[in-house]
Design an enzyme around this catalytic site. Sequence first.
Site, PDB file in Angstrom:
ATOM      1  N   TYR A 190       0.783  -1.261  -0.141  1.00  0.00           N
ATOM      2  CA  TYR A 190       0.042   0.209  -0.076  1.00  0.00           C
ATOM      3  C   TYR A 190       0.987   1.326  -0.303  1.00  0.00           C
ATOM      4  O   TYR A 190       0.676   2.180  -0.770  1.00  0.00           O
ATOM      5  CB  TYR A 190      -0.823   0.175   1.201  1.00  0.00           C
ATOM      6  N   ARG A 231      -3.075   7.495  16.865  1.00  0.00           N
ATOM      7  CA  ARG A 231      -3.532   7.920  15.766  1.00  0.00           C
ATOM      8  C   ARG A 231      -4.277   9.205  15.893  1.00  0.00           C
ATOM      9  O   ARG A 231      -4.461   9.712  17.081  1.00  0.00           O
ATOM     10  CB  ARG A 231      -4.496   6.883  15.001  1.00  0.00           C
TER      11      ARG A 231
HETATM   12  P1  NAD Z   1     -13.041   1.807   0.504  1.00  0.00           P
HETATM   13  O1  NAD Z   1     -12.146   0.639   0.150  1.00  0.00           O
HETATM   14  O2  NAD Z   1     -13.937   2.188   1.340  1.00  0.00           O
HETATM   15  O3  NAD Z   1     -12.871   2.642  -1.156  1.00  0.00           O
HETATM   16  C1  NAD Z   1     -12.121   2.391  -2.068  1.00  0.00           C
HETATM   17  C2  NAD Z   1     -12.763   2.039  -3.339  1.00  0.00           C
HETATM   18  O4  NAD Z   1     -12.288   1.878  -4.479  1.00  0.00           O
HETATM   19  C3  NAD Z   1     -13.936   0.691  -3.198  1.00  0.00           C
HETATM   20  O5  NAD Z   1     -15.283   1.114  -3.571  1.00  0.00           O
HETATM   21  C4  NAD Z   1     -13.299  -0.256  -4.241  1.00  0.00           C
HETATM   22  O6  NAD Z   1     -14.105  -1.059  -4.622  1.00  0.00           O
HETATM   23  C5  NAD Z   1     -12.628   0.644  -5.262  1.00  0.00           C
HETATM   24  N1  NAD Z   1     -11.519   0.117  -6.110  1.00  0.00           N
HETATM   25  C6  NAD Z   1     -10.255  -0.574  -5.763  1.00  0.00           C
HETATM   26  N2  NAD Z   1      -9.857  -0.905  -6.612  1.00  0.00           N
HETATM   27  C7  NAD Z   1     -10.183  -0.571  -7.812  1.00  0.00           C
HETATM   28  C8  NAD Z   1      -9.972  -0.762  -8.956  1.00  0.00           C
HETATM   29  N3  NAD Z   1      -9.108  -1.237  -9.669  1.00  0.00           N
HETATM   30  N4  NAD Z   1     -10.889  -0.160 -10.032  1.00  0.00           N
HETATM   31  C9  NAD Z   1     -12.184   0.374  -9.637  1.00  0.00           C
HETATM   32  N5  NAD Z   1     -12.334   0.570  -8.250  1.00  0.00           N
HETATM   33  C10 NAD Z   1     -11.592   0.047  -7.334  1.00  0.00           C
HETATM   34  O7  NAD Z   1     -11.680   2.986   1.282  1.00  0.00           O
HETATM   35  P2  NAD Z   1     -11.541   4.288   1.575  1.00  0.00           P
HETATM   36  O8  NAD Z   1     -11.370   4.639   3.000  1.00  0.00           O
HETATM   37  O9  NAD Z   1     -12.776   5.096   0.788  1.00  0.00           O
HETATM   38  O10 NAD Z   1     -10.451   5.055   0.862  1.00  0.00           O
HETATM   39  C11 NAD Z   1     -10.503   5.536  -0.520  1.00  0.00           C
HETATM   40  C12 NAD Z   1      -9.363   6.325  -0.918  1.00  0.00           C
HETATM   41  O11 NAD Z   1      -8.788   7.202   0.023  1.00  0.00           O
HETATM   42  C13 NAD Z   1      -8.026   5.333  -1.078  1.00  0.00           C
HETATM   43  O12 NAD Z   1      -7.412   5.480  -2.224  1.00  0.00           O
HETATM   44  C14 NAD Z   1      -7.306   5.401   0.162  1.00  0.00           C
HETATM   45  O13 NAD Z   1      -5.923   4.697   0.087  1.00  0.00           O
HETATM   46  C15 NAD Z   1      -7.471   6.720   0.455  1.00  0.00           C
HETATM   47  N6  NAD Z   1      -7.152   6.790   1.918  1.00  0.00           N
HETATM   48  C16 NAD Z   1      -7.962   6.719   2.783  1.00  0.00           C
HETATM   49  C17 NAD Z   1      -7.971   6.880   4.170  1.00  0.00           C
HETATM   50  C18 NAD Z   1      -8.950   6.666   5.287  1.00  0.00           C
HETATM   51  O14 NAD Z   1      -8.738   7.063   6.427  1.00  0.00           O
HETATM   52  N7  NAD Z   1     -10.190   6.438   4.874  1.00  0.00           N
HETATM   53  C19 NAD Z   1      -6.612   7.526   4.506  1.00  0.00           C
HETATM   54  C20 NAD Z   1      -5.643   7.651   3.561  1.00  0.00           C
HETATM   55  C21 NAD Z   1      -5.880   7.268   2.199  1.00  0.00           C
HETATM   56  N1  UDP Z   2      -6.028  -1.590  15.660  1.00  0.00           N
HETATM   57  C1  UDP Z   2      -6.352  -2.204  16.907  1.00  0.00           C
HETATM   58  N2  UDP Z   2      -7.500  -3.108  16.822  1.00  0.00           N
HETATM   59  C2  UDP Z   2      -8.084  -3.269  15.853  1.00  0.00           C
HETATM   60  C3  UDP Z   2      -7.863  -2.556  14.372  1.00  0.00           C
HETATM   61  C4  UDP Z   2      -6.886  -1.875  14.660  1.00  0.00           C
HETATM   62  O1  UDP Z   2      -5.703  -2.016  18.043  1.00  0.00           O
HETATM   63  O2  UDP Z   2      -9.261  -4.139  15.794  1.00  0.00           O
HETATM   64  C5  UDP Z   2      -5.110  -0.790  15.658  1.00  0.00           C
HETATM   65  C6  UDP Z   2      -3.752  -0.870  14.581  1.00  0.00           C
HETATM   66  O3  UDP Z   2      -3.053  -1.748  14.999  1.00  0.00           O
HETATM   67  C7  UDP Z   2      -3.267   0.452  14.543  1.00  0.00           C
HETATM   68  C8  UDP Z   2      -4.468   1.371  14.809  1.00  0.00           C
HETATM   69  O4  UDP Z   2      -5.483   0.725  15.610  1.00  0.00           O
HETATM   70  O5  UDP Z   2      -2.368   0.720  15.441  1.00  0.00           O
HETATM   71  C9  UDP Z   2      -4.825   2.049  13.565  1.00  0.00           C
HETATM   72  O6  UDP Z   2      -5.558   0.908  12.727  1.00  0.00           O
HETATM   73  P1  UDP Z   2      -6.275   1.181  11.276  1.00  0.00           P
HETATM   74  O7  UDP Z   2      -6.233  -0.290  10.838  1.00  0.00           O
HETATM   75  O8  UDP Z   2      -7.556   2.018  11.711  1.00  0.00           O
HETATM   76  O9  UDP Z   2      -5.233   2.192  10.402  1.00  0.00           O
HETATM   77  P2  UDP Z   2      -3.767   2.434  10.239  1.00  0.00           P
HETATM   78  O10 UDP Z   2      -2.914   1.405  10.874  1.00  0.00           O
HETATM   79  O11 UDP Z   2      -3.774   2.328   8.873  1.00  0.00           O
HETATM   80  O12 UDP Z   2      -3.482   3.589  10.629  1.00  0.00           O
END
Ligand code: NAD
Ligand code: UDP
Length: 312
Positions: free
Chosen positions: A146, A212
């Site tokens: 990732y 976080r």
């Molecule tokens: P999510 O998994 O809910 O959404 C991702 C979407 O992308 C899904 O609907 C999935 O079906 C679609 N997708 C994946 N691969 C695909 C492909 N090859 N073609 C078409 N569609 C595809 O996740 P999210 O939390 O909504 O994250 C959305 C974006 O934001 C991602 O790029 C993620 O890396 C970024 N992001 C999210 C967070 C967060 O905290 N939610 C933090 C950092 C970055």
């Molecule tokens: N985490 C946890 N219990 C859970 C899921 C996640 O303690 O059931 C912890 C995980 O190890 C990390 C933090 O919570 O330290 C945030 O995890 P998350 O998957 O939300 O996001 P990321 O690690 O990508 O920031």
Amino acid sequence: MARVLITGGAGFLGSHLCDKFIAAGDDVICMDNFITGSPDNIAHLFGNRKFKFIEHDVTEYIYVDGDLDYILHFASPASPIDYLKLPIQTLKVGSLGTHKTLGLAKAKNARFLIASTSEVYGDPLEHPQQENYWGNVNPVGFRGVYDEAKRFAEAMTMAYHRYHNVDTRIVRIFNTYGPRMRLEDGRAIPNFINQSLRNQPVTVYGNGTQTRSVCYVDDLVEGIYRLLLSEEVMPVNIGNPDEITMLELANEIIELTGSKSQIDFMELPSDDPKVRKPDTTRAKELLNWSAKVDRKQGLKNTIEDFRKRLHL
Ligand code: NAD
Ligand code: UDP
């Protein structure tokens, strides 16, 4: 009025972005292959003549009819359990998917925004993280699929900007939560809420001292919208600097849900960042943006949404 393509539009963040642009009066094309997303997230938009859905894997050649003003590339698994299960798809959507969507932006003369992440900082040696920090990422660790895909996506975005003059934006998103997160998404907040509402053990990984800084989805969407409309090409952190340990977060959610759950300490996944907190000075200065929604309020809204979906 703009015409906007949102990849990953059926996911958690993508669907909230679809809502934002529809509310602004724009035409939205949502593209998704449902690998981690769901039609439920956009069901309310079907039938709206300003909304169009295309089921497509964005790692393959993308065809869109007519003009586009903006492309927001949000397609990618985002939860650690998803990208550990889907390592190749994650690498492909961050690399090939970013290449295809940038190619489309070039062909359509559209502004392009990439969803990058605080994961580009890895397990950070600087705290809080400023955009000029280059990060501490293990390329061959489990999370590398990732982190490195997103780092590649940023590099590809800058290359298209520098060599093809594509108008680009890079948002580095810090942990964001809110309604529509999958019940079994596996990230900390959905896990803790799901487990608390069912009075099941709440799984804290490690001793829970890792931190976080969690941002409510409405704040994030506003920050992304402002960045898109700004002139800033270099990366901008968008997140809430309100830092909390995972143990505190678990206890807070147990309290807010009125749960009888106990904490269950489990093994810490490898390369799990020990701390994470955005420095949001650039977002404040450039976009006049900062997070507004207080954590308790954001968690209450999310718990309400989970209760409804769990029929509790
Ligand atoms: P999510 O998994 O809910 O959404 C991702 C979407 O992308 C899904 O609907 C999935 O079906 C679609 N997708 C994946 N691969 C695909 C492909 N090859 N073609 C078409 N569609 C595809 O996740 P999210 O939390 O909504 O994250 C959305 C974006 O934001 C991602 O790029 C993620 O890396 C970024 N992001 C999210 C967070 C967060 O905290 N939610 C933090 C950092 C970055
Ligand atoms: N985490 C946890 N219990 C859970 C899921 C996640 O303690 O059931 C912890 C995980 O190890 C990390 C933090 O919570 O330290 C945030 O995890 P998350 O998957 O939300 O996001 P990321 O690690 O990508 O920031």
